[in-house]
Each structure stands twice: as structure tokens, then as C-alpha cells.
Design an enzyme around this catalytic site. Structure first.
Site, short mmCIF file in Angstrom:
data_model
loop_
_atom_site.label_atom_id
_atom_site.label_comp_id
_atom_site.label_asym_id
_atom_site.label_seq_id
_atom_site.Cartn_x
_atom_site.Cartn_y
_atom_site.Cartn_z
N ARG A 7 5.09 -5.75 10.22
CA ARG A 7 5.21 -6.19 11.61
C ARG A 7 6.07 -7.43 11.75
NH1 ARG A 7 0.82 -3.21 10.87
NH2 ARG A 7 -0.23 -2.11 12.59
N ASP B 185 -8.86 1.76 4.54
CA ASP B 185 -8.02 1.76 3.34
C ASP B 185 -8.79 1.36 2.09
OD1 ASP B 185 -5.76 2.63 4.67
OD2 ASP B 185 -5.04 0.61 5.09
N ARG C 10 -7.94 11.80 0.69
CA ARG C 10 -8.65 10.84 -0.16
C ARG C 10 -10.12 11.19 -0.37
NH1 ARG C 10 -5.73 5.20 1.84
NH2 ARG C 10 -3.87 5.45 0.53
N GLY D 73 3.93 5.48 6.11
CA GLY D 73 3.47 5.92 7.42
C GLY D 73 3.57 4.81 8.45
N ARG E 97 2.16 14.35 6.46
CA ARG E 97 1.24 13.61 7.32
C ARG E 97 1.53 13.87 8.79
NH1 ARG E 97 0.67 7.60 4.94
NH2 ARG E 97 -1.05 7.57 6.46
N LYS F 132 0.24 -6.10 3.72
CA LYS F 132 1.25 -5.07 4.00
C LYS F 132 1.44 -4.87 5.50
CE LYS F 132 0.55 -0.71 2.54
NZ LYS F 132 0.82 0.40 3.50
N SER F 133 0.35 -4.81 6.24
CA SER F 133 0.44 -4.59 7.69
C SER F 133 1.22 -5.71 8.37
CB SER F 133 -0.96 -4.49 8.30
OG SER F 133 -1.64 -3.35 7.85
N GLN G 98 -1.81 2.40 13.86
CA GLN G 98 -0.39 2.76 13.86
C GLN G 98 0.02 3.40 15.18
OE1 GLN G 98 0.24 5.17 10.38
NE2 GLN G 98 -0.10 3.48 8.96
#
Length: 430
Positions: free
Chosen positions: A25, A312, A343, A92, A120, A20-21, A168
Site C-alpha cells: 500500500r 493468514d 490451505r 493477489g 484464484r 507485506k500489506s 483486498q
């Protein structure tokens, strides 16, 4: 959704969805670079789709031909003001990284998101960008979505020490620094995932990294590239844990990203005595094939510099710890409180309702292992958090009698749209 999974052990090979990251990007760098960027194996989750739609709204042509995404970048200066506010959904990553790009553009943009994202904290990214010259306003004194960014074409370089370990925020400052006048210095207290730094170099950019200090010169021009996205270790983590805790399991996970800033879960599994082998490793692509089988596990302590490398994965690691012998302590993980949900509280409540013994703390959890899980009396609500949903589904594999009622299971679409298909493939029918 009702989960009743009669698994006699998980078996097989699996290629998990793209990271995902890196998917986020690759779209961002492709959009601000000049020329064509071709992306293979991108994650098609809702978060990444939010990023794609945001750049389309700013005039970037992005072709989707199924297996391949092509981004026709014209350079960052060619991005156009969107006609309306940009919907970040639950992402996010989209919000914070895009903020760094918008900070240097000569127009005003409003970002908004769903209920979870709107809770957030965004002041952590607004503060350094404001220091560089962008104007950022939110709905309260502590900046949250909806958030309006008025960019400046005269951003100034800054020296900035990140107050929290956040890839981030670091990435937002790097994206802004590319458009700034002078040399920006970013200092991390704890090293976080390095995808932005590595992809900047891949796209022809320049920066210097020395331990936890990053130097980024301004005024850079980037060039489109070919990107092959490896599998997401955060998604693979659910299968790693499932294979470890479900009797008679043995899985092979192909092409899993093993960037050293993301492999904390592998180290934890090994420290707990898990049988995990790295069969093939491509040091250039930073990907590997992982083999894992059911194991006798022991408790451990997870803290310090390790936390940003598995932040994560902590929900599914908590489940893993319930099945280990002895006590597992997670500390220095207060960042869990400001993820899609709190979480710490949500993981403890969900697993305790199934018979686990987890004591939440201000910055983590104390988990007593060796507990048998049972079906909870009430449903488990993901509260819109994809990782809570997948954790609960893996926990269901350990329930011998009864079933789990999972509310808002659609949250899993955020990062792993094919999760239940893969679960069915590796076990028996849901």
C-alpha cells in the site's frame, strides 16, 4: 531442500521483515499521490517487487537506495498505459488492489500471474468495479487471470456490501472510489484489516468509518508522505509458535505491527495459555515488542469475527494446535480454500504426514492436540505457497529423528526472503 534442525531451544532477539500489506500500500499510495513518498523498512519480497515493477511500468519513478525506497508520485491522473501486460507474479494483493486503481484510468491493461495466482478468483473484485463503470474481462465466465481492465474516467459511486470478508476487495473499491463521482459506501459483514483506510488518511485523503461501514468521497487528491513500515505480524507468527512449542525457547520480537485488525493470533495464543508479553507498544505506529517463551498449551475454538484477523496465520496456528492439550476447532474459514493453495487440505495433508491428527472440514479443521511429530515418509511440497513452506520448517524443529524434504522452498521468497537465515540465527545450523 532438506530440513534437519537440531534445536535445543530458540533464543535471541529478532526484527522481522516489514509488513507485506503495508509495503504494498505504501508503494500504491505513493504512486497515486502528488509529491515524494519516502518508505523505510519495506518488505523486499517477490510480491512487493511485483507491485513496484507494475507502477514503474506505468511511468512512476521509484528509487531504491537500499534501506530507503523513494516514490516520486505525480498524481493518479498522470499514470501512463503500460507498454505490455503487467506480471503480478504470485501476488493477489498486487492484482486486486491495482485493479481498483486501473478501473478509473483511461486505458486498457492486462494483468497476468503465475499458475497459482491464475487459479484464484478475481470475479469478487471485478463485480464491484464493473458496477462502477469499468470493463473487466477474464478467460472464463468466472473472472481469473489473465484479466483485462478497461478503465473509465467517469466511474460512479456505489453502495456495496462485501459478499466475503476480504480486505483486498474492500481496498480495490476504495481505490476506485477515490476516482468516482459521488460518495461510495462499502459495508463489511466482518471487519478486515484496516491498512488501506488508515493509510488513505495518512496521505491526506478523507473517509468516514462507522463500525463496518466505510464512506469514501470521490475526486480526492493525495499528497506524498514518509512511511515507516512495522514488522509483519504474519511473519512474526512463525517465531511466536516456534518459541511456544520448542522446549527451552524464549524469543523477543521487535517492532511487530499490532494493528487491532491483525492481532487475532495474539488473542489465540493467550486463550491457549501461551506465555506472551507485550513489552513495549507504540500506539501511534501500532507496533510493539513481543516476548514469548515455551508454554503448556490447551486447545481452543477459533471462529466468527476472529477469522479475518488471523486468516493468514491459520496454517501455523494449526501446527500450534497439534502441540496443545485437547482439541482445537477452526471454523468459518472457508476463505482458506482460495488462498495460494487450498490451505485447509494442504495443511492437513502436510501435518498428518508427520503424525498430526487433523480432520479437514468444509470451512476449517478439527485438530487433536498432544501429538508427537515425526519425519514424513515422503517430501512435503509447498505447491508454491510461502506459508506452507514456513509452517513445514517450523514443524521440522519438533522432529527428533530424521529430516524433512521440502520441495519448492523458494516460495518463501514471496514474503520472507531472510527466513532461513533467521531460523539459523535463532537455532542451530540447518
Amino acid at each position: 531442500m532438506k530440513l534437519k534442525i537440531n534445536s535445543q531451544g530458540l533464543k535471541g532477539r529478532l526484527k522481522v521483515p516489514g509488513d507485506k500489506s503495508i509495503s504494498h500500500r505504501s508503494i500504491m499510495f505513493g504512486s497515486i499521490a502528488k509529491g515524494k513518498t519516502v518508505i523505510y523498512d519495506i518488505l523486499r519480497g517477490e510480491d512487493v517487487l511485483s507491485t513496484i515493477e507494475a507502477f514503474r511500468a506505468m511511468g512512476v519513478e521509484i528509487e531504491d537506495k537500499g534501506e530507503v525506497i523513494t516514490v516520486h508520485g505525480k498524481g493518479i491522473s498522470e499514470l501512463k498505459a503500460p507498454e505490455k501486460a503487467l506480471d503480478m507474479g504470485n501476488s493477489g494483493t498486487s492484482t486486486r488492489l491495482l485493479s481498483g486503481i486501473l478501473a478509473g484510468l483511461p486505458f486498457e491493461t492486462t494483468l497476468f500471474g503465475d499458475d497459482s495466482l491464475s487459479k484464484r478468483p478475481m470475479d469478487r473484485v471485478a463485480t464491484p468495479l464493473q458496477l462502477m463503470g469499468a470493463e473487466i474481462t477474464g478467460q472464463t465466465d468466472k473472472v481469473k487471470l489473465p484479466m483485462t481492465i478497461k478503465g473509465s474516467t467517469h466511474l460512479k459511486a456505489i453502495d456495496y456490501v462485501l459478499p466475503v470478508a476480504s480486505a483486498q476487495v474492500k481496498s480495490a473499491v476504495i481505490f476506485a472510489a477515490l476516482q468516482a463521482e459521488g460518495l461510495t459506501k462499502v459495508v463489511e459483514k466482518e471487519k478486515t484489516r484496516s491498512h488501506t483506510e488508515e493509510m488513505l488518511v495518512q496521505f491526506g485523503g478523507e473517509l468516514k468509518v462507522s463500525d463496518k461501514t466505510i464512506l469514501v468521497p470521490g475526486g480526492q487528491k493525495l499528497v506524498g508522505q514518509k512511511v515507516v513500515v512495522p514488522g509483519d505480524i504474519s511473519s512474526a507468527a512463525f517465531w511466536l509458535v516456534a518459541a511456544l512449542v520448542v522446549e527451552n525457547s524464549e524469543l523477543i520480537l521487535e517492532n511487530v505491527g499490532v494493528n487491532e485488525t491483525r492481532t487475532g493470533i495474539i488473542e489465540v495464543i493467550q486463550a491457549m495459555g501461551g506465555q506472551l508479553e507485550i513489552l513495549e507498544q507504540d500506539n501511534v505506529a501500532k507496533a510493539a515488542t513481543l516476548k514469548v517463551k515455551a508454554s503448556q498449551l490447551k486447545g481452543t475454538e477459533i471462529s466468527g469475527d476472529l477469522i479475518p484477523r488471523l486468516i493468514d496465520e491459520l496454517p501455523i496456528i494449526a501446527l500450534l494446535a497439534t502441540q496443545a492439550q485437547g482439541q482445537t476447532i477452526i471454523r468459518d474459514a472457508a476463505e482458506l480454500k482460495v488462498k495460494e493453495t487450498d490451505r485447509i487440505a494442504v495443511v492437513a495433508n502436510a501435518l498428518n504426514s508427520m503424525g498430526a491428527k487433523i480432520q479437514p472440514t468444509d470451512d476449517g479443521m478439527i485438530i487433536q492436540g498432544g501429538t508427537k511429530l515425526h519425519a514424513p515418509e515422503n517430501s512435503i511440497n509447498t505447491l508454491g505457497d510461502h506459508r506452507i513452506g514456513m509452517m513445514a520448517a517450523i514443524a521440522a524443529l519438533l522432529v527428533k529423528n530424521g529430516e524433512i524434504e521440502l520441495e519448492r522452498a523458494e516460495a518463501i521468497q514471496t514474503s520472507y526472503p531472510s527466513f532461513f537465515d533467521d531460523l539459523e540465527q535463532l537455532s542451530e545450523n540447518i
